[in-house]
Design an enzyme around this catalytic site. Structure first.
Site, PDB file in Angstrom:
ATOM      1  N   TYR A 108      -8.372 -14.881  32.031  1.00  0.00           N
ATOM      2  CA  TYR A 108      -8.525 -13.418  31.974  1.00  0.00           C
ATOM      3  C   TYR A 108      -7.762 -12.778  33.152  1.00  0.00           C
ATOM      4  CZ  TYR A 108     -10.697  -8.890  32.664  1.00  0.00           C
ATOM      5  OH  TYR A 108     -10.897  -7.552  32.870  1.00  0.00           O
ATOM      6  N   LYS A 120     -19.895  -8.172  27.068  1.00  0.00           N
ATOM      7  CA  LYS A 120     -19.289  -8.495  25.770  1.00  0.00           C
ATOM      8  C   LYS A 120     -20.374  -8.858  24.750  1.00  0.00           C
ATOM      9  CE  LYS A 120     -15.512  -7.570  27.950  1.00  0.00           C
ATOM     10  NZ  LYS A 120     -15.545  -7.985  29.305  1.00  0.00           N
ATOM     11  N   ASP A 132     -15.990 -20.073  32.036  1.00  0.00           N
ATOM     12  CA  ASP A 132     -16.223 -18.696  31.616  1.00  0.00           C
ATOM     13  C   ASP A 132     -16.448 -18.747  30.103  1.00  0.00           C
ATOM     14  OD1 ASP A 132     -15.948 -16.095  30.678  1.00  0.00           O
ATOM     15  OD2 ASP A 132     -14.444 -15.537  32.162  1.00  0.00           O
ATOM     16  N   ARG A 150     -32.865  -5.007  45.252  1.00  0.00           N
ATOM     17  CA  ARG A 150     -31.558  -5.666  45.466  1.00  0.00           C
ATOM     18  C   ARG A 150     -31.728  -7.183  45.527  1.00  0.00           C
ATOM     19  NH1 ARG A 150     -29.446  -6.533  50.279  1.00  0.00           N
ATOM     20  NH2 ARG A 150     -30.245  -4.666  51.286  1.00  0.00           N
TER      21      ARG A 150
HETATM   22  N1  PLP Z   1     -14.197 -12.976  31.719  1.00  0.00           N
HETATM   23  C1  PLP Z   1     -13.600 -12.636  30.576  1.00  0.00           C
HETATM   24  C2  PLP Z   1     -13.140 -13.723  29.643  1.00  0.00           C
HETATM   25  C3  PLP Z   1     -13.386 -11.296  30.252  1.00  0.00           C
HETATM   26  O1  PLP Z   1     -12.782 -10.980  29.108  1.00  0.00           O
HETATM   27  C4  PLP Z   1     -13.818 -10.298  31.168  1.00  0.00           C
HETATM   28  C5  PLP Z   1     -13.592  -8.875  30.884  1.00  0.00           C
HETATM   29  O2  PLP Z   1     -12.894  -8.507  29.967  1.00  0.00           O
HETATM   30  C6  PLP Z   1     -14.435 -10.690  32.350  1.00  0.00           C
HETATM   31  C7  PLP Z   1     -14.616 -12.037  32.604  1.00  0.00           C
HETATM   32  C8  PLP Z   1     -14.903  -9.667  33.360  1.00  0.00           C
HETATM   33  O3  PLP Z   1     -16.082  -9.060  32.923  1.00  0.00           O
HETATM   34  P1  PLP Z   1     -16.531  -7.552  33.282  1.00  0.00           P
HETATM   35  O4  PLP Z   1     -15.578  -6.632  32.588  1.00  0.00           O
HETATM   36  O5  PLP Z   1     -17.928  -7.492  32.770  1.00  0.00           O
HETATM   37  O6  PLP Z   1     -16.453  -7.418  34.756  1.00  0.00           O
END
Ligand code: PLP
Length: 384
Positions: free
Chosen positions: A106, A202, A177, A53
């Site tokens: 998001y 992704k 992000d 962890r």
């Molecule tokens: N940031 C963006 C731009 C996203 O599209 C997503 C998920 O679709 C996330 C963060 C969150 O990621 P996760 O689904 O791996 O928790």
């Protein structure tokens, strides 16, 4: 753009972060499926690890590779993009803090801030981050963080990272992000960001088979906090997930080039259809963020949003593709289509971030372009 250690991007994505191990010379990072590590004496660690962890060599290898690709000194992996987002927000925000973020962030990020962090006395202002001056003006005395996404999900708006970093410099740290671009297309730390977040679910993982998140930074204190929260909250990925993510990452550059080739062709094709109202793709010269994207990105990415003339048309398109699967998520080798207003971004309905109901989002995969274009044509033909 090249990776931090002066190796080319592809070389670093294959080699950075791991040397063949001294026992058997395994070319791939071994999956250290061990919760704990034998010690030589009380608190005398053999290789720096004590309990998974709080750190594991398979996870460290992934962290080092992504850090190298982003030109960062440090990287920390998390169990999902949202776990990484949650940890960053906890590190920067306190009761009474203020946060600035984008008008088309998001949906999950918005939901976490709006439904969880506000309960702890955090306030926020939503701005159009494509206007750097507006972001600067939104920063208050108690602003503890500015958060942006570029390209944004699902509006595909492009924010000038350097301009925003300059507008908020010395007043609030900037987190970007970078999920939609991936480290191959854009490196926000070089443009003034304090930290960069990825949903590795992704493009980094790239095969729609593993959920994960990662944060990179050059700030040693921030990295110390990330390490503390990673172990302290237990938001660490499993070693199997770290291995799979690192395996996907080795082909990021070749995948991204093919993703971008396909997306450029599909965006042009959709743009020529009367059934389409607007194509939101930064690679099109008509996109308002085209020039900024050309400057700060290596290529324009593989996410396309399309506005149709009605919600009915948008839904018909989504329901009539065959190769392009109707599914949430993005960044995998297979093409996906979705209707954000009723799927990924349902949580922003009736909020300032509401997504137009005539908008469809396409994650363009790396299939043969002829098959994708035929699929798009069949779906367009199904619209009345
Ligand atoms: N940031 C963006 C731009 C996203 O599209 C997503 C998920 O679709 C996330 C963060 C969150 O990621 P996760 O689904 O791996 O928790």
């Amino acid at each position: 753009m090249s990776a931090a250690n002066d190796q080319g991007f592809s070389t670093a994505s294959i080699h950075a972060g791991y040397e063949p191990d001294s026992l058997y010379g395994s070319i791939n990072t071994p999956i250290y499926a061990s919760t704990t590590f034998a010690q030589n004496g009380l608190n005398e660690l053999r290789g720096g690890y004590e309990y998974t962890r709080c750190g594991n060599p398979t996870i460290t290898a992934l962290e080092k590779t992504v850090a190298a690709l982003e030109g960062a000194a440090f990287g920390r992996a998390f169990s999902s993009g949202m776990a990484a987002t949650d940890v960053l927000l906890r590190i920067f925000l306190r009761p009474g803090s203020h946060l600035v973020f984008g008008h088309d962030a998001y949906g999950g990020t918005f939901r976490l801030i709006d439904q969880v962090f506000t309960q702890w006395g955090v306030e926020y202002t939503v701005v159009d981050t494509t206007d750097a001056q507006a972001v600067g003006q939104a920063v208050q005395e108690n602003t503890a963080l500015v958060w942006l996404e570029t390209p944004s999900n699902p509006g595909l708006s492009i924010t000038d990272i350097q301009a925003v970093a300059d507008a908020v410099a010395g007043r609030a740290p900037l987190v970007v992000d970078n999920t939609f671009a991936s480290p191959y297309l854009q490196n926000p730390l070089k443009l003034g960001a304090a930290a960069v977040l990825h949903s590795t679910t992704k493009y980094i993982g790239g095969h729609s088979d593993v959920v994960g998140g990662l944060v990179v930074t050059n700030d040693a204190k921030l990295d110390e906090d990330l390490l503390f929260y990673q172990g302290g909250t237990g938001a660490i990925p499993s070693v199997f997930d770290a291995y799979l993510t690192a395996r996907g990452l080795k082909t990021l550059a070749v995948r991204m080039d093919r993703h971008c080739d396909n997306a450029e062709a599909i965006a042009k094709h959709l743009n020529a259809s009367e059934k389409v109202a607007t194509v939101l793709y930064p690679g099109l010269e008509t996109h308002p963020g085209h020039e900024v994207a050309a400057r700060q990105m290596r290529r324009f990415g593989a996410m396309i949003s399309v506005r149709f003339h009605s919600e009915e048309a948008a839904r018909a398109f989504c329901l009539n593709t065959k190769v392009i699967a109707l599914a949430e998520s993005l960044g995998g080798v297979e093409s996906l289509v979705e209707h954000p207003a009723s799927m990924t971004h349902q949580s922003v309905t009736d909020s300032v971030l509401e997504v137009p109901r005539d908008l469809v989002r396409i994650s363009v995969g790396i299939e043969d372009i002829e098959d994708l274009i035929s699929d798009v044509d069949a779906a367009l033909a199904a619209i009345n």
